[in-house]
Write a protein that holds these residues in place. Structure first.
Motif, short mmCIF file in Angstrom:
data_model
loop_
_atom_site.label_atom_id
_atom_site.label_comp_id
_atom_site.label_asym_id
_atom_site.label_seq_id
_atom_site.Cartn_x
_atom_site.Cartn_y
_atom_site.Cartn_z
N ILE A 19 0.81 -1.04 0.03
CA ILE A 19 -0.11 0.04 -0.02
C ILE A 19 1.14 1.06 -0.10
N SER A 20 0.90 2.22 -1.06
CA SER A 20 1.86 3.17 -1.37
C SER A 20 1.20 4.50 -1.14
N PHE A 21 1.72 5.48 -0.67
CA PHE A 21 1.30 6.81 -1.02
C PHE A 21 2.11 7.35 -2.31
N ALA A 22 3.25 6.88 -2.82
CA ALA A 22 3.86 6.99 -3.88
C ALA A 22 3.22 6.50 -5.20
N PRO A 23 3.62 7.19 -6.33
CA PRO A 23 3.07 6.74 -7.52
C PRO A 23 3.69 5.44 -7.87
N GLY A 46 -5.30 -0.13 -12.68
CA GLY A 46 -6.41 0.64 -12.40
C GLY A 46 -6.24 2.02 -12.54
N VAL A 47 -6.94 2.62 -13.22
CA VAL A 47 -6.74 4.21 -13.51
C VAL A 47 -7.84 5.13 -13.13
N VAL A 48 -7.59 6.20 -12.73
CA VAL A 48 -8.46 7.20 -12.29
C VAL A 48 -9.07 7.68 -13.84
N GLY A 102 -6.01 10.16 -14.64
CA GLY A 102 -5.09 9.34 -15.57
C GLY A 102 -3.98 8.60 -14.55
N GLU A 103 -4.01 8.92 -13.19
CA GLU A 103 -2.98 8.15 -12.58
C GLU A 103 -3.36 6.75 -12.05
N ILE A 104 -2.39 6.10 -11.82
CA ILE A 104 -2.79 4.81 -11.42
C ILE A 104 -3.14 4.35 -10.11
N SER A 105 -4.06 3.71 -9.93
CA SER A 105 -4.29 3.60 -8.57
C SER A 105 -3.99 2.15 -7.97
N VAL A 106 -4.17 1.14 -8.73
CA VAL A 106 -3.59 -0.15 -8.32
C VAL A 106 -3.04 -0.91 -9.55
N LEU A 107 -1.87 -1.52 -9.19
CA LEU A 107 -1.74 -2.51 -10.22
C LEU A 107 -1.50 -3.99 -9.74
#
Length: 162
Positions: A19-23, A46-48, A102-107
Motif C-alpha cells: 500500500i503506497s502513497f507514492a506513484p 486501475g486508472v482514475v 490518469g494516475e494509476i491507483s492499483v497494479l
C-alpha cells in the motif's frame, strides 16, 4: 477460490504486496512479477477515469486500513496458488492519497508458465481485492461535491463503514 481471513497467511518471498502513497510504476511491478519460468505475465492497471456514470470526476482519494489490506492481498495470493499450483509470482500494489485523472491507483500482476492461468489469476486478484480489501475511495467531482464509495466487504457485512 475462497478467501478467508481466519488464519494468518504469510507472504511468499517471491511475491510483492504494498500500500503506497507514492506513484506506482508499471516497470517496477512488471519486474517484480517476472521469472525465468514464466510463459506469461498478465498485468492489470486501475486508472482514475474522468467520469462516473456520466458525472465529471476530477480526482479520487483513497484510504486504506493497511495491515488488514495486506492480509487480504496475502490471502488472495494463497488462494490463487491453491487453485493454480504453477503460479510463479503474484504482485499487488495499491495507492492511497489523492490521485488525479490518469494516475494509476492499483497494479496487479501474475506470472505463470501459461497465459490462461495468468489471466484467470489476475482477474481473480483484482475482483477479490475490490470486494474484500479495506480500501475506501472518495470521488471528487467537477462541481466541488464528493462522495465516499462503499467497498464490498462493508456491503457484505451489512455495515455502514463511513
Amino acid at each position: 477460490m475462497t478467501t478467508t481471513l481466519n488464519s494468518a497467511v504469510k507472504p511468499r518471498a517471491e511475491d510483492s504486496f504494498a500500500i503506497s502513497f507514492a506513484p506506482l510504476s508499471l516497470e517496477e511491478i512488471y519486474a517484480k512479477s517476472d521469472d525465468p519460468a514464466n510463459g506469461a505475465v498478465v498485468m492489470m492497471s486501475g486508472v482514475v477515469r474522468n467520469q462516473t456514470d456520466g458525472k465529471p470526476v476530477i480526482a479520487l482519494e483513497y484510504q486504506a486500513y493497511e495491515p488488514m489490506a495486506l492480509r487480504v492481498f496475502y490471502q488472495i495470493a494463497a488462494d490463487i496458488r491453491l487453485s493454480t499450483s504453477d503460479v510463479n509470482r503474484v504482485v499487488i500494489h495499491h495507492r492511497t492519497g489523492r490521485l488525479q485523472v490518469g494516475e494509476i491507483s492499483v497494479l496487479v500482476a501474475v506470472g505463470c508458465p501459461h497465459r490462461s492461468e495468468a489471466f484467470e489469476a489476475c482477474q481473480y486478484a483484482i475482483d477479490t481485492l475490490k470486494h474484500n480489501a479495506p480500501i475506501w475511495k472518495k470521488e471528487i467531482w467537477q462541481d466541488g461535491s464528493s462522495c465516499w464509495v462503499s467497498i464490498g466487504a462493508c456491503e457484505q457485512l451489512g455495515e455502514n463503514c463511513f
